[in-house]
Design a protein around this motif. Structure first.
Motif, mmCIF file in Angstrom:
data_model
loop_
_atom_site.group_PDB
_atom_site.id
_atom_site.type_symbol
_atom_site.label_atom_id
_atom_site.label_comp_id
_atom_site.label_asym_id
_atom_site.label_seq_id
_atom_site.Cartn_x
_atom_site.Cartn_y
_atom_site.Cartn_z
ATOM 1 N N GLU A 103 51.385 37.421 61.079
ATOM 2 C CA GLU A 103 52.028 36.405 60.234
ATOM 3 C C GLU A 103 53.122 35.614 60.952
ATOM 4 O OE1 GLU A 103 52.971 36.868 56.232
ATOM 5 O OE2 GLU A 103 51.454 38.379 55.808
ATOM 6 N N GLU A 168 47.191 35.557 60.328
ATOM 7 C CA GLU A 168 47.218 35.179 58.909
ATOM 8 C C GLU A 168 47.488 33.688 58.801
ATOM 9 O OE1 GLU A 168 46.651 35.096 55.327
ATOM 10 O OE2 GLU A 168 46.918 37.196 55.863
ATOM 11 N N SER A 170 47.335 31.907 55.776
ATOM 12 C CA SER A 170 47.857 31.517 54.464
ATOM 13 C C SER A 170 49.342 31.179 54.557
ATOM 14 C CB SER A 170 47.648 32.649 53.460
ATOM 15 O OG SER A 170 46.277 32.949 53.313
ATOM 16 N N GLU A 171 49.750 30.197 53.778
ATOM 17 C CA GLU A 171 51.154 29.798 53.764
ATOM 18 C C GLU A 171 51.842 30.454 52.577
ATOM 19 O OE1 GLU A 171 53.978 25.806 53.981
ATOM 20 O OE2 GLU A 171 51.818 25.622 53.700
ATOM 21 N N TYR A 172 52.808 31.309 52.867
ATOM 22 C CA TYR A 172 53.525 32.039 51.826
ATOM 23 C C TYR A 172 54.896 31.423 51.602
ATOM 24 C CZ TYR A 172 49.980 35.694 52.274
ATOM 25 O OH TYR A 172 48.802 36.376 52.292
ATOM 26 N N GLU A 217 50.564 32.939 47.261
ATOM 27 C CA GLU A 217 50.696 31.934 48.304
ATOM 28 C C GLU A 217 51.539 30.769 47.780
ATOM 29 O OE1 GLU A 217 46.809 30.877 49.656
ATOM 30 O OE2 GLU A 217 46.289 32.952 50.167
ATOM 31 N N GLU A 220 50.002 28.762 45.044
ATOM 32 C CA GLU A 220 49.934 29.557 43.814
ATOM 33 C C GLU A 220 51.299 29.640 43.142
ATOM 34 O OE1 GLU A 220 46.313 32.537 45.230
ATOM 35 O OE2 GLU A 220 48.395 33.067 45.634
#
Length: 245
Positions: A103, A168, A170-172, A217, A220
């Motif tokens: 990440e 990873e 995905s953007e968190y 995310e 979301e």
């Protein structure tokens, strides 16, 4: 990616451990040292124990709260030698190294270490997404904080050398964005009387635990904030109509 990894020490009382942590970090290619309310810093003893890593001490970030130290991080991993009563996903040291490196290519990552005598408080672990531990002799599993830092930094270094490691993508959201979401959520839950002052219980604690564990995310989280805003607007309209009637 290692430049995005920070080691966070909370309320360290022995300055030698700060110096030893800096040395352990530099051995393994890490450079971000964050100190939350250290009892003694700067310190000649810390400088001495750091040996050739004094530059990490000179550039260390000293802050007053854990929230300040992790506010811009998308992944926060708390360390503990024992299991706790709440349900955080667990990582052993090797899995922790892999998770951190996977990440760190897309954002800031923090590994948080607690006080020498008592580790992290439960409320501090509740700010984390994962809980990591170092497998050791069950008859005496407690490590010195500098030793624990060395072992976890080694696992991060080794994971960073793995050419086939999947990253990873995905953007968190950052931790401070999650805190704004929690404030928004609590406001709506109070407005709709899901939480009432006389019987507040532990609803928000459990909801924070849930969202930290499931990690929505960024897109979301935006949808969730939009839902909350829609609820607020609907409640306001109903309230205004009631007043007219």
């Amino acid at each position: 990616m290692l430049s995005n990894v920070r080691i966070v020490l909370i309320n360290t009382f022995h300055p030698g451990n700060i110096g030893a942590a800096a040395r352990a970090m530099k051995n393994m290619g890490l450079s971000q040292l964050w100190l939350v309310d250290p009892q003694v810093f700067p310190s000649e003893e810390a400088d001495s124990r750091a040996a050739g890593a004094k530059d990490l001490l000179d550039s260390a970030h000293v802050v007053g709260t854990l929230e300040e130290a992790i506010g811009d991080c998308q992944l926060v991993i708390g360390t503990s030698a024992r299991s706790r009563t709440f349900d955080l996903p667990m990582l052993d040291a090797r899995s922790c190294g892999t998770k951190v490196v996977s990440e760190a290519v897309s954002g800031e990552v923090a590994i948080v270490f607690g006080r020498e005598t008592m580790g992290l408080l439960n409320e501090e672990l509740q700010l984390c997404n994962f809980h990591t531990y170092i497998s050791a002799n069950p008859e005496y599993p407690v490590l010195n904080v500098a030793q624990a830092i060395q072992l976890l930094c080694y696992e991060i270094w080794m994971a960073a050398q793995e050419p086939d490691l999947k990253h990873e993508v995905s953007e968190y959201p950052r931790q401070n964005e999650m805190e704004l979401f929690y404030e928004h959520l609590e406001t709506v839950l109070r407005t709709t009387n899901f939480i009432i002052p006389q019987h507040e219980g532990r609803a928000m604690t459990k909801l924070k635990r849930y969202f930290n564990r499931t990690r929505p995310e960024k897109a979301e989280l935006g949808m969730l904030r939009g839902i909350l805003t829609s609820v607020q607007e609907t409640v306001d309209k109903l309230s205004k109509n009631d007043k007219k009637d």
